[in-house]
Scaffold this motif. Structure first.
Motif, PDB file in Angstrom:
ATOM      1  N   PRO A 263       0.864  -1.320   0.086  1.00 11.55           N
ATOM      2  CA  PRO A 263       0.064   0.220   0.038  1.00 11.55           C
ATOM      3  C   PRO A 263       0.722   1.425  -0.166  1.00 11.55           C
ATOM      4  O   PRO A 263       0.242   2.304  -0.359  1.00 11.55           O
ATOM      5  CB  PRO A 263      -0.868  -0.050   1.162  1.00 11.55           C
ATOM      6  N   LEU A 264       2.167   1.194   0.486  1.00 12.81           N
ATOM      7  CA  LEU A 264       3.001   2.174   0.244  1.00 12.81           C
ATOM      8  C   LEU A 264       3.178   2.966  -1.188  1.00 12.81           C
ATOM      9  O   LEU A 264       3.500   4.065  -1.403  1.00 12.81           O
ATOM     10  CB  LEU A 264       4.472   2.017   0.691  1.00 12.81           C
ATOM     11  N   ALA A 265       2.785   2.116  -2.244  1.00 10.34           N
ATOM     12  CA  ALA A 265       2.828   2.379  -3.464  1.00 10.34           C
ATOM     13  C   ALA A 265       1.592   2.618  -4.164  1.00 10.34           C
ATOM     14  O   ALA A 265       1.538   2.286  -5.134  1.00 10.34           O
ATOM     15  CB  ALA A 265       3.876   1.513  -4.637  1.00 10.34           C
ATOM     16  N   SER A 266       0.600   2.665  -3.277  1.00 12.73           N
ATOM     17  CA  SER A 266      -1.011   2.821  -3.859  1.00 12.73           C
ATOM     18  C   SER A 266      -1.268   3.547  -5.001  1.00 12.73           C
ATOM     19  O   SER A 266      -2.287   3.485  -5.679  1.00 12.73           O
ATOM     20  CB  SER A 266      -1.857   2.936  -2.603  1.00 12.73           C
ATOM     21  N   ALA A 267      -0.476   4.635  -5.261  1.00 13.24           N
ATOM     22  CA  ALA A 267      -0.753   5.527  -6.410  1.00 13.24           C
ATOM     23  C   ALA A 267       0.273   5.403  -7.422  1.00 13.24           C
ATOM     24  O   ALA A 267       0.359   6.176  -8.559  1.00 13.24           O
ATOM     25  CB  ALA A 267      -0.688   7.184  -5.954  1.00 13.24           C
ATOM     26  N   ILE A 268       1.038   4.270  -7.401  1.00 12.17           N
ATOM     27  CA  ILE A 268       2.103   4.229  -8.438  1.00 12.17           C
ATOM     28  C   ILE A 268       1.511   2.908  -9.419  1.00 12.17           C
ATOM     29  O   ILE A 268       1.420   1.909  -9.069  1.00 12.17           O
ATOM     30  CB  ILE A 268       3.551   3.555  -7.850  1.00 12.17           C
ATOM     31  N   THR A 269       1.162   3.328 -10.637  1.00  8.76           N
ATOM     32  CA  THR A 269       1.019   2.395 -11.719  1.00  8.76           C
ATOM     33  C   THR A 269       1.408   2.808 -13.210  1.00  8.76           C
ATOM     34  O   THR A 269       1.598   3.970 -13.235  1.00  8.76           O
ATOM     35  CB  THR A 269      -0.572   1.985 -11.628  1.00  8.76           C
ATOM     36  N   GLY A 270       1.820   1.724 -13.982  1.00 12.84           N
ATOM     37  CA  GLY A 270       2.046   2.266 -15.235  1.00 12.84           C
ATOM     38  C   GLY A 270       3.536   2.644 -15.266  1.00 12.84           C
ATOM     39  O   GLY A 270       3.960   3.144 -16.535  1.00 12.84           O
ATOM     40  N   THR A 271       4.489   2.268 -14.251  1.00 13.53           N
ATOM     41  CA  THR A 271       5.661   2.881 -14.279  1.00 13.53           C
ATOM     42  C   THR A 271       6.939   1.815 -14.383  1.00 13.53           C
ATOM     43  O   THR A 271       6.601   0.712 -14.168  1.00 13.53           O
ATOM     44  CB  THR A 271       5.903   3.774 -12.840  1.00 13.53           C
ATOM     45  N   VAL A 272       7.933   2.319 -15.134  1.00  8.81           N
ATOM     46  CA  VAL A 272       9.260   1.461 -15.138  1.00  8.81           C
ATOM     47  C   VAL A 272      10.071   2.041 -13.727  1.00  8.81           C
ATOM     48  O   VAL A 272      10.412   3.236 -13.858  1.00  8.81           O
ATOM     49  CB  VAL A 272      10.045   2.034 -16.283  1.00  8.81           C
ATOM     50  N   LEU A 273      10.173   1.208 -12.783  1.00  8.52           N
ATOM     51  CA  LEU A 273      11.201   1.548 -11.697  1.00  8.52           C
ATOM     52  C   LEU A 273      12.464   1.038 -11.871  1.00  8.52           C
ATOM     53  O   LEU A 273      12.604  -0.101 -11.978  1.00  8.52           O
ATOM     54  CB  LEU A 273      10.873   0.971 -10.427  1.00  8.52           C
ATOM     55  N   TYR A 274      13.618   1.712 -11.902  1.00  7.53           N
ATOM     56  CA  TYR A 274      14.884   1.443 -12.240  1.00  7.53           C
ATOM     57  C   TYR A 274      15.584   0.889 -11.100  1.00  7.53           C
ATOM     58  O   TYR A 274      15.657   1.765  -9.936  1.00  7.53           O
ATOM     59  CB  TYR A 274      15.897   2.407 -12.767  1.00  7.53           C
ATOM     60  N   VAL A 275      15.910  -0.303 -10.702  1.00  3.53           N
ATOM     61  CA  VAL A 275      16.714  -0.742  -9.552  1.00  3.53           C
ATOM     62  C   VAL A 275      18.005  -1.303 -10.180  1.00  3.53           C
ATOM     63  O   VAL A 275      18.070  -2.561 -10.285  1.00  3.53           O
ATOM     64  CB  VAL A 275      15.758  -1.823  -8.979  1.00  3.53           C
ATOM     65  N   ASP A 276      18.959  -0.520 -10.291  1.00  2.98           N
ATOM     66  CA  ASP A 276      20.100  -0.610 -10.912  1.00  2.98           C
ATOM     67  C   ASP A 276      21.432  -0.031 -10.536  1.00  2.98           C
ATOM     68  O   ASP A 276      22.214   0.408 -11.191  1.00  2.98           O
ATOM     69  CB  ASP A 276      19.840  -0.518 -12.579  1.00  2.98           C
ATOM     70  N   ASN A 277      21.369   0.261  -9.277  1.00  8.17           N
ATOM     71  CA  ASN A 277      22.510   1.269  -8.869  1.00  8.17           C
ATOM     72  C   ASN A 277      22.654   2.541  -9.456  1.00  8.17           C
ATOM     73  O   ASN A 277      23.770   3.319  -9.319  1.00  8.17           O
ATOM     74  CB  ASN A 277      23.795   0.554  -8.855  1.00  8.17           C
ATOM     75  N   GLY A 278      21.417   2.965 -10.389  1.00  2.68           N
ATOM     76  CA  GLY A 278      21.626   4.313 -11.039  1.00  2.68           C
ATOM     77  C   GLY A 278      22.196   4.291 -12.429  1.00  2.68           C
ATOM     78  O   GLY A 278      22.227   5.150 -13.070  1.00  2.68           O
TER      79      GLY A 278
END
Ligand code: NAI
Length: 286
Positions: A263-278
């Motif tokens: 639920p912490l991400a309840s307004a996040i949809t349709g995104t690409v989240l980078y988890v790659d050390n930047g």
């Protein structure tokens, strides 16, 4: 009540699917997995024989439980789609109800509903060939196993997902930047997956009230990645060039997935989240 997650694409303890399962379990979710039919026997026997016990340890010291393992081949939607030679193949004949539609029906029968759906699978038979040399068969097979498989999973599982639920897939930056060596149409497949993440976020959001996101993960020495053949080079490249000069752990991707599913991400949809050390943010290496 605790959340229930179905994670497609777990066949050992080295990949992102396993790490995501652990992070979700640590956050209190019940874990169901879908394992590729040809890998099922070895996964289950290794699990039984305690081979994964060390990597099953959760932060509180308990062992991650997997409530049920479902055989799955995400290249087939219904039994009618399965060709005769696959049906009678020794590695498939021992299992049943492993098409996407049947697995969703079985999960519904067994548990009624789920809250979290994770797609952590990909396959490209010609991944080691440059795109310029990829056959039509290889290209379409990569798209079928790595992109349409997600559309199909969502199509069949969304109706049994509780409102407020979340789905997550794993993508790779080769979709949007040139990564020589990630061939066979796999770069195309990831581009499709990312575009579909947006359209599916809209459609599944409106129809089922669920969220759809994808994680663009940095390089990990998984079984699938080792098969591509350049994973050590990509890990070294990242350590040298990324803003954060450390090796990426699967757990870091698992934790990001647990966040996206929560639920912490309840307004996040349709995104690409980078988890790659930047690494994605770099223009040139220094
Ligand atoms: P993995 O080998 O742990 O996971 C891939 C899984 O897909 C395996 O368990 C395999 O049995 C399963 N699979 C293949 N074809 C299937 C089918 N037709 N039906 C059902 N399952 C099937 O490897 P990894 O690397 O953790 O892959 C998970 C996801 O992460 C993939 O989408 C991959 O492209 C993505 N990813 C991996 C990166 C890496 O460096 N390892 C980087 C960025 C994304």
């Amino acid at each position: 009540r605790g959340k229930r997650a179905f994670i497609a694409g777990v066949a050992d303890d080295h990949g992102y699917g396993w790490a995501i399962a652990k992070s979700l379990a640590a956050a209190g979710a019940e874990i169901l997995v879908g394992t590729w039919v040809p890998a099922l026997n070895i996964f289950e026997s290794n699990f039984r024989r305690g081979k994964f016990d060390e990597s099953r340890v959760l932060p509180d010291g308990s062992l991650m439980k997997i409530t049920k393992v479902y055989p799955l081949d995400a290249v087939y939607d219904t039994p009618e789609d399965v060709p005769e030679d696959v049906k009678t193949n020794k590695r498939y004949a021992g299992s049943s109800k492993w098409t996407v539609k049947e697995v969703a029906e079985s999960v519904k029968e067994d548990f009624g509903s789920i809250d979290i759906l994770v797609h952590s699978l990909a396959n490209g038979p010609e991944v080691s060939k440059p795109l310029l040399e990829t056959s039509r068969y290889g290209y379409l097979a990569a798209i079928s196993a790595s992109s349409y498989s997600y559309v199909s999973l969502l199509q069949h599982f969304a109706p049994i997902m509780n409102r407020g639920g979340a789905t997550i897939s794993l993508t790779y930056i080769a979709s949007e930047r040139i990564i020589p060596g990630y061939g066979g149409g796999m770069s195309s497949a990831k581009a499709a997956l990312e575009s579909d993440t947006q359209v599916l976020a809209f459609e599944a959001g409106r129809k089922h009230g669920i969220r759809v996101n994808t994680i663009s993960a940095g390089p990990l020495r998984s079984r699938a990645a080792k098969a591509i053949g350049f994973i050590d080079m990509m890990i070294d490249y990242s350590s040298e060039n990324a803003p954060l000069q450390k090796e990426l752990s699967a757990e870091e991707v698992g934790n990001a997935a647990a966040f996206l599913a929560s639920p912490l991400a309840s307004a996040i949809t349709g995104t690409v989240l980078y988890v790659d050390n930047g690494l994605n943010a770099m223009g040139v290496g220094v």
